[in-house]
Write an enzyme that holds these catalytic residues in place. Structure first.
Site, PDB file in Angstrom:
ATOM      1  N   GLY A   1       0.803  -1.231   0.000  1.00 43.16           N
ATOM      2  CA  GLY A   1       0.000   0.000   0.000  1.00 43.16           C
ATOM      3  C   GLY A   1       0.831   1.273   0.000  1.00 43.16           C
ATOM      4  N   GLY A   2       2.099   1.150  -0.348  1.00 43.48           N
ATOM      5  CA  GLY A   2       2.996   2.300  -0.326  1.00 43.48           C
ATOM      6  C   GLY A   2       2.626   3.399  -1.305  1.00 43.48           C
ATOM      7  N   GLU A   3       1.767   3.079  -2.258  1.00 40.79           N
ATOM      8  CA  GLU A   3       1.345   4.081  -3.238  1.00 40.79           C
ATOM      9  C   GLU A   3      -0.024   4.657  -2.882  1.00 40.79           C
ATOM     10  OE1 GLU A   3       3.211   1.270  -4.321  1.00 40.79           O
ATOM     11  OE2 GLU A   3       4.742   2.826  -4.301  1.00 40.79           O
TER      12      GLU A   3
ATOM     13  N   TRP B   1       5.926  -5.582   2.236  1.00 39.64           N
ATOM     14  CA  TRP B   1       5.160  -6.414   1.302  1.00 39.64           C
ATOM     15  C   TRP B   1       5.864  -7.659   0.781  1.00 39.64           C
ATOM     16  CZ3 TRP B   1       6.926  -6.404  -3.842  1.00 39.64           C
ATOM     17  CH2 TRP B   1       7.706  -5.328  -4.254  1.00 39.64           C
TER      18      TRP B   1
ATOM     19  N   ASP C   1      11.174   5.520  -5.469  1.00 37.53           N
ATOM     20  CA  ASP C   1      10.457   4.242  -5.334  1.00 37.53           C
ATOM     21  C   ASP C   1      11.425   3.068  -5.190  1.00 37.53           C
ATOM     22  OD1 ASP C   1       8.225   2.618  -5.096  1.00 37.53           O
ATOM     23  OD2 ASP C   1       8.062   2.257  -7.236  1.00 37.53           O
TER      24      ASP C   1
END
Lengths: 125, 585
Positions: free
Chosen positions: B199-201, B250, B310
């Site tokens: 869910g990093g984005e 993740w 990223d």
């Protein structure tokens, strides 16, 4: 006699109702790819406020794959899909690809605004 | 629908009957000690990285460079469904293969025949697919006792009965509608099941959770972005940015029983726009050492402070004991998306060394040889509202990514898949970045670039001597994991769909087999009835399908040297008798 009139009008009314339901159903379920004169078009094309809203939606939902001009996925600013095909693709996704269905995430209006944005921005973000 | 339900129930009955009749249905449970000793269990594959060190090295040696060309398929089975892509590492225990396919659908398969013993099919809420950044992929299951565990993609942890696939318990990890999803294989240590999140984005504040393996009760939660006042909070602005700070967990971690320490990687900080969060942003892009009993963070080593590119450091740390420069080191090694291969001291979290994995790295001028801190190149860091910065190397898919390396302890060689590519980044004006739960929260747009004729690389790295022994190039990106064996044969796959057998010493391609779709999963090997087998999932999907359009597919393939399959007919009789009525005149 009035009883007979009523008896004969009931089937007529039922038939009329069925015809109405049928017509409405046909309209609702009509294929997206209809005749040229049935073609669905983006009602927001060229409208600045909708284009701005479309840009925001693009940044919130599309950009992770499509980037500023096709970051990883297809370049939406260069797609040759018709308005109708664009709407259909976003609503239902492309089975067998990473493109998901957005039918419960975005409204038709949202998708039209994204469409208006990408069409107004041919070189990408 | 009733007919379909009837057929499904008949098939389920048949499967249950098979599970009851089959000797594999009564396979011995996997104990916590079995997991601790997985490295000594030559014939089986009991967890994501084969053992807690994540070596992906098998002591099996029947398949060698001399006979690898005689490998033949033994059987294959289709995972069906929507062909959303397969990225899992299967497990093998007592004659049964367990794995997750796309959408975290779980299969238990009789390894002798390829017969599906049971199948778990999660159902997802409407619109869920639109929350997946990178396709409906799942990277594996865990096993302990009589349970098989899977993290559904919608952040629900499920424990399935190992013999029939029925749900024993399930536990909601989080609300997917706010952008938290789960796709990694859980790690089990004692009575702890540890699972990370994606869910990093999406502006998620990352965390790890531990659940009781028996009951599913939550044991602890450890956030990877500190709240104000917690250690590391001084690396964040004094505002609410920590609440959306990313650092998701993740991928699966490692475990060192000698010190009772988990090692777990964390992902990029959120949002991508670094100007939004001045500071180093601990514990993003870190390897964390964590007490599995309490969740307490012992230390963290950060690879890319204030990441603007990223460069997740979620890669599974590979635990190796190695002598470097005459000094024995209990090390954790990993290949990092930021383009470097790292070795750190897993006892202290101190930096040991880094070497470039890709050519032309330009976001840093180099890594400090003492601290491991990179020297940033300011011109390569996009400014909010500023111009596009490009090309930045490596690109956001990383110099490498989730696909796991393998380590051969007999030669001290790490086999790493990596990619040579670049990107352009444009950071938006601040006012255009708005956090809404469940929407993307990046603040940056991007373009990936090919930087030469070939993208993919497989490299053999002499870890102690910090040098590349051999390298194979591929025109397509590499997205498959590695498997090293005592027999000297390295197994991996490519996007064209070929399972590859490679000589570990020389890099020579010994054999290949076209599996019909792209390979972005990781092979395993195991021994059954005295014979060594190799298994691989084939099915292009997820991120890899952005870059190559091989046919879609979903297959589990099993190979052996001149392997023969015991087809049997028990399952056929069961299914036919129950699902197809016999004609009676």
């Amino acid at each position: 006699m009035p009883a007979i009139v009523r008896a004969s009008s009931r089937p007529a009314a039922a038939v009329s109702l069925l015809l109405l339901i049928g017509a409405v159903s046909l309209w609702v379920l009509r294929p997206l790819t209809g005749r040229a004169d049935d073609t669905v078009t983006d009602p927001y094309l060229g409208q600045p406020a909708a284009i701005d809203a479309g840009e925001q939606i693009y940044r919130e939902h599309c950009i992770i794959c499509h980037g500023r001009a096709g970051g990883r996925g297809p370049d939406l600013f260069a797609v040759t899909l018709t308005d109708e095909e664009f709407l259909d693709t976003v609503l239902h996704g492309r089975p067998g690809t990473v493109m998901p269905a957005f039918s419960t995430t975005l409204s038709r209006d949202d998708i039209w605004k994204v469409r208006a944005f990408v069409k107004a921005t041919p070189k990408g973000l | 629908m009733r007919a379909i339900s009837k057929r499904l129930s008949l098939v389920a009955m048949a499967a249950a009957a098979i599970a009851f009749i089959s000797p594999h249905g009564r396979a011995a449970p996997v104990t916590a000690d079995d997991l601790l000793n997985a490295q000594n269990n030559a014939g089986e594959w009991l967890m994501y990285g084969r053992d807690y060190r994540n070596w992906r090295y098998s002591p099996l040696d029947q398949i060698t460079p001399e006979n690898a060309a005689q490998l033949k398929p033994v059987w294959a089975m289709s995972t069906g469904g929507k062909f959303g892509g397969l990225e899992a590492t299967p497990l093998f225990h007592d004659g049964v293969l367990y794995f997750s396919a796309d959408y975290a659908r779980v299969f238990a398969v009789d390894a002798r025949t390829g017969t599906i013993l049971w199948h778990y099919e999660p159902e997802y809420g409407t619109g869920f697919d639109a929350m997946l950044c990178c396709g409906p992929i799942s990277r594996g299951v865990a096993i302990k006792g009589d349970l098989v565990y899977v993290a559904r993609l919608d952040a629900v942890l499920v424990a399935l009965n190992r013999t029939n696939g029925k749900i024993v318990w399930q536990q909601k990890i989080d609300d997917w509608k706010r952008g938290v999803t789960t796709n990694s294989a859980p790690l089990i240590v004692g009575n702890h099941l540890i699972i990370g999140v994606s869910g990093g984005e999406y502006g998620v504040r990352g965390y790890l959770k531990s659940y009781d393996t028996e009951t599913g009760a939550l044991q602890w939660t450890t956030y990877t972005v500190p709240a104000p006042g917690e250690p590391g909070s001084d690396t964040w602005p004094k505002d609410d940015s920590w609440k959306t700070g990313g650092a998701p967990t993740w991928l699966t971690g490692s475990y060192d029983a000698a010190t009772n320490t988990l090692y777990w990687g964390t992902g990029n900080p959120g949002p991508w726009a670094a100007g939004q969060r001045p500071g180093d942003n601990l514990w993003s892009d870190c390897t964390l050492a964590i007490d599995p009993d309490t969740g307490k963070i012992k230390w963290g080593f950060q690879y890319t402070p204030n990441d603007a590119w990223d460069y997740d450091a979620m890669a599974t740390p590979i635990l190796i004991d190695i002598t470097i420069g005459g000094k024995p080191i209990k090390a954790a090694a990993l290949a990092n998306r930021n383009g470097f291969f790292y070795v750190i001291d897993r006892s202290s979290g101190k930096f040991v060394y880094a070497m470039p994995l890709v050519q032309g790295i330009n976001w840093t001028t180099g890594i400090d040889p003492v601290t491991g801190r990179p020297s940033e190149v300011a011109a390569m860091k996009p400014k909010q509202g500023g111009p596009t910065v490009q090309p930045i190397i490596p690109g956001l898919e990383g110099g490498t990514n989730w696909f796991p390396p393998a380590y051969d302890p007999t030669t001290g060689t790490m086999f790493v898949g990596q990619n040579q590519w670049g990107m352009g980044l444009t950071a938006w004006e601040k006012k255009k970045l708005v956090y809404k739960p469940g929407d993307l929260y990046m603040g940056v747009d991007y373009q990936m670039y090919r930087m030469g004729d070939t993208i993919g690389r497989i490299k053999a790295i002499d870890v102690a001597n910090k040098k590349v022994i051999w390298e194979i190039q591929s025109p397509l990106p590499v997205f498959a994991g590695m498997l090293a064996t005592k027999g000297g044969v390295l197994f991996t796959g490519d996007q064209r769909g070929r399972l590859l057998a490679i000589d570990q010493k020389t890099g020579k391609l010994l054999w290949n087999f076209q599996t019909g779709s792209g390979i972005n999963a990781s092979p395993i090997t195991y021994e059954l009835d005295g014979k060594q087998y190799v298994a691989i999932l084939s099915g292009l999907g997820g991120d890899p399908s952005f870059y190559y359009s091989a046919p879609k597919g979903g297959m589990l393939w099993v190979f052996a040297i001149d392997g023969k399959v015991d087809e049997g007919n028990l399952y056929n009789q069961e299914v036919i008798q129950n699902a197809l009525p016999v004609y009676k005149p």
